[in-house]
Design an enzyme around this catalytic site. Structure first.
Site, PDB file in Angstrom:
ATOM      1  N   ASN A   1      32.033  42.000  32.811  1.00 29.20           N
ATOM      2  CA  ASN A   1      32.053  41.956  34.263  1.00 29.20           C
ATOM      3  C   ASN A   1      33.475  42.246  34.732  1.00 29.20           C
ATOM      4  OD1 ASN A   1      33.581  39.514  34.167  1.00 29.20           O
ATOM      5  ND2 ASN A   1      31.692  38.405  33.768  1.00 29.20           N
TER       6      ASN A   1
ATOM      7  N   ASP B   1      26.040  36.631  30.942  1.00 24.70           N
ATOM      8  CA  ASP B   1      24.786  35.884  30.796  1.00 24.70           C
ATOM      9  C   ASP B   1      23.937  36.398  29.640  1.00 24.70           C
ATOM     10  OD1 ASP B   1      25.193  34.114  32.962  1.00 24.70           O
ATOM     11  OD2 ASP B   1      24.592  35.677  34.371  1.00 24.70           O
TER      12      ASP B   1
ATOM     13  N   ILE C   1      27.612  27.623  28.145  1.00 21.10           N
ATOM     14  CA  ILE C   1      28.680  26.730  27.682  1.00 21.10           C
ATOM     15  C   ILE C   1      28.895  25.585  28.660  1.00 21.10           C
ATOM     16  CG2 ILE C   1      31.087  26.615  26.948  1.00 21.10           C
ATOM     17  CD1 ILE C   1      30.920  29.658  26.427  1.00 21.10           C
ATOM     18  N   LEU C   2      28.926  25.896  29.953  1.00 29.84           N
ATOM     19  CA  LEU C   2      29.141  24.860  30.965  1.00 29.84           C
ATOM     20  C   LEU C   2      28.054  23.800  30.904  1.00 29.84           C
ATOM     21  CD1 LEU C   2      30.508  23.668  33.460  1.00 29.84           C
ATOM     22  CD2 LEU C   2      29.233  25.327  34.860  1.00 29.84           C
TER      23      LEU C   2
ATOM     24  N   PHE D   1      32.833  26.998  37.656  1.00 31.42           N
ATOM     25  CA  PHE D   1      33.092  27.988  38.700  1.00 31.42           C
ATOM     26  C   PHE D   1      31.801  28.741  38.993  1.00 31.42           C
ATOM     27  CE2 PHE D   1      37.382  26.952  38.144  1.00 31.42           C
ATOM     28  CZ  PHE D   1      38.192  27.642  39.062  1.00 31.42           C
TER      29      PHE D   1
END
Length: 400
Positions: free
Chosen positions: A208, A276, A305-306, A323
């Site tokens: 990205n 993703d 992961i978050l 975020f």
């Protein structure tokens, strides 16, 4: 910050030892006192007289100098400083520290000290990349020894790569960080940053537009508040800040493993823009055009992961910050993301093309937490990072 601070500077052997003279000069300009220790190999590159003249102090070289043992002793010398700095730190010195050897003055001081130690590695690229050096590096980091550098570039031997001694201003910046009396001194924070690159074949990847600027700024701001920062970064456009422990990764799976390997921490900030999806089976050779036929790519979902860290039942960081980069219904989507992931805060921002935020120097964020949201005005990413770091510091100290 360095006024009245005492630095015990161990100068190892190597062509980069000449930079230690500039380091001494600049430290003294900032008010620090420097006690120099010159190894036998170091004395082949800089003279005791030049070191002593710049430091305005005696140079220590011999472990068995009876006069020094009577007056001070190597134990007192090792503990009388606010910080021990090894610059340059050769592969030999790193090996001695990591394996507990103490057969000369420098290694004995490093074994006997109870003050913080900062090393600035310098060596040939092949020596730096050797498995033994990398094992020693991990041991040193695990023992709490702080590292600055090495830098990448041309070497005196004619080779190119990592292994150059960090520049003197970067070493001094790291010294200032270590000696900081900020509110996060003694706290360990993990920050992820940058994009991830998910390979399609050896020359193509999915990514990205994240530059890594905001995550880098957050890590820098946390360091300035005294935190020990583990900086897990993908291939960002900006260099990592000085004073952090850098863990460089490429893919989401590598980032997940790096995060897990560096827990526990007092707080975790997930600023990375993790892809993703990935190609489920990346090609080992470049995919060629086939008479106009389009390649068929099968995708797999990358690890979240978050969510994984936020939902840990054992060892979860006391504060987890995520975020959310959104292009529409920013607050609604970010609020739903916080609830879905299970993190404590979400830093939401609008990255629509017209905002110029993605890859730009400014940001406009809203901090979403349980029971509310706090909208901040548009400001530089450095200002956002400083404000966020101060808020993180308050939250960590409140939990204490």
């Amino acid at each position: 910050m360095l006024a009245n601070k005492r630095i015990l500077l161990i100068i190892g052997g190597g062509i980069a030892a000449f930079k230690s003279l500039d380091l001494i000069r600049r430290l003294r300009e900032q008010g620090a006192a420097v006690t120099p220790v010159l190894t036998k190999a170091g004395a082949e590159f800089v003279t005791p007289l030049s070191v002593s003249a710049l430091a305005a102090e005696k140079v220590y070289q011999d472990l068995f100098d009876l006069t020094d043992e009577a007056e001070m002793g190597h134990i007192e010398l090792s503990r009388s400083a606010d910080l021990v700095v090894v610059a340059p730190a050769t592969a030999d010195l790193m090996a001695k520290i990591a394996n507990g050897q103490a057969n000369d003055l420098a290694s004995t001081l490093l074994m006997a000290t109870d003050t913080p130690v900062l090393i600035a590695p310098s060596m040939n690229v092949r020596m730096w990349e050797h498995p033994a050096t990398q094992r020693n590096l991990k041991t040193l980091q695990g023992d709490g020894i702080m590292i600055v550098g090495p830098d990448e570039g041309n070497m005196a031997c004619g080779e190119f790569g990592p292994g150059r001694l960090a520049e003197v201003p970067d070493i001094i910046a790291s010294i200032r960080v270590v000696l900081s009396d900020g509110p996060l001194r003694g706290k360990r924070v993990l920050v992820t940053s940058g994009p991830t690159h998910e390979p399609i074949d050896p020359v193509r990847y999915i990514a990205n537009r994240s530059s890594g600027a905001q995550g880098t700024a957050v890590a820098k701001a946390l360091v300035e508040l005294g935190a020990e920062v583990v900086f897990v970064t993908g291939p960002a456009d900006v260099p990592p800040p000085v004073g952090v422990q850098v863990v460089a990764v490429e893919t989401a799976q590598q980032m997940k493993h790096a995060v897990e390997a560096n827990l526990p921490v007092d707080a975790a900030v997930f600023a990375a823009a993790v892809a993703d999806w990935r190609v489920s089976t990346a090609s080992m050779s470049k995919i060629k055009k086939q008479n106009g036929a389009l390649p068929v790519l099968e995708f797999a979902e990358n690890p979240d992961i978050l969510a994984a860290v936020s939902q840990m039942t054992v060892g979860r960081p006391p504060l987890v910050v995520g975020f959310a980069a959104e292009t529409d219904d920013v607050i609604a989507h970010a609020t739903a993301k916080r609830a879905r992931k299970g993190c404590d805060w979400i830093v939401a921002n609008d990255v629509s093309p017209e905002t110029g935020i993605m890859g730009g120097a400014e940001n406009a964020v809203t901090i979403i937490f349980e029971g509310g949201a706090d909208e901040w005005p548009r400001m530089t990413k450095d200002a956002v990072a400083q404000k966020l770091a101060e808020r993180i510091a308050s939250a960590i100290l409140d939990k204490d």
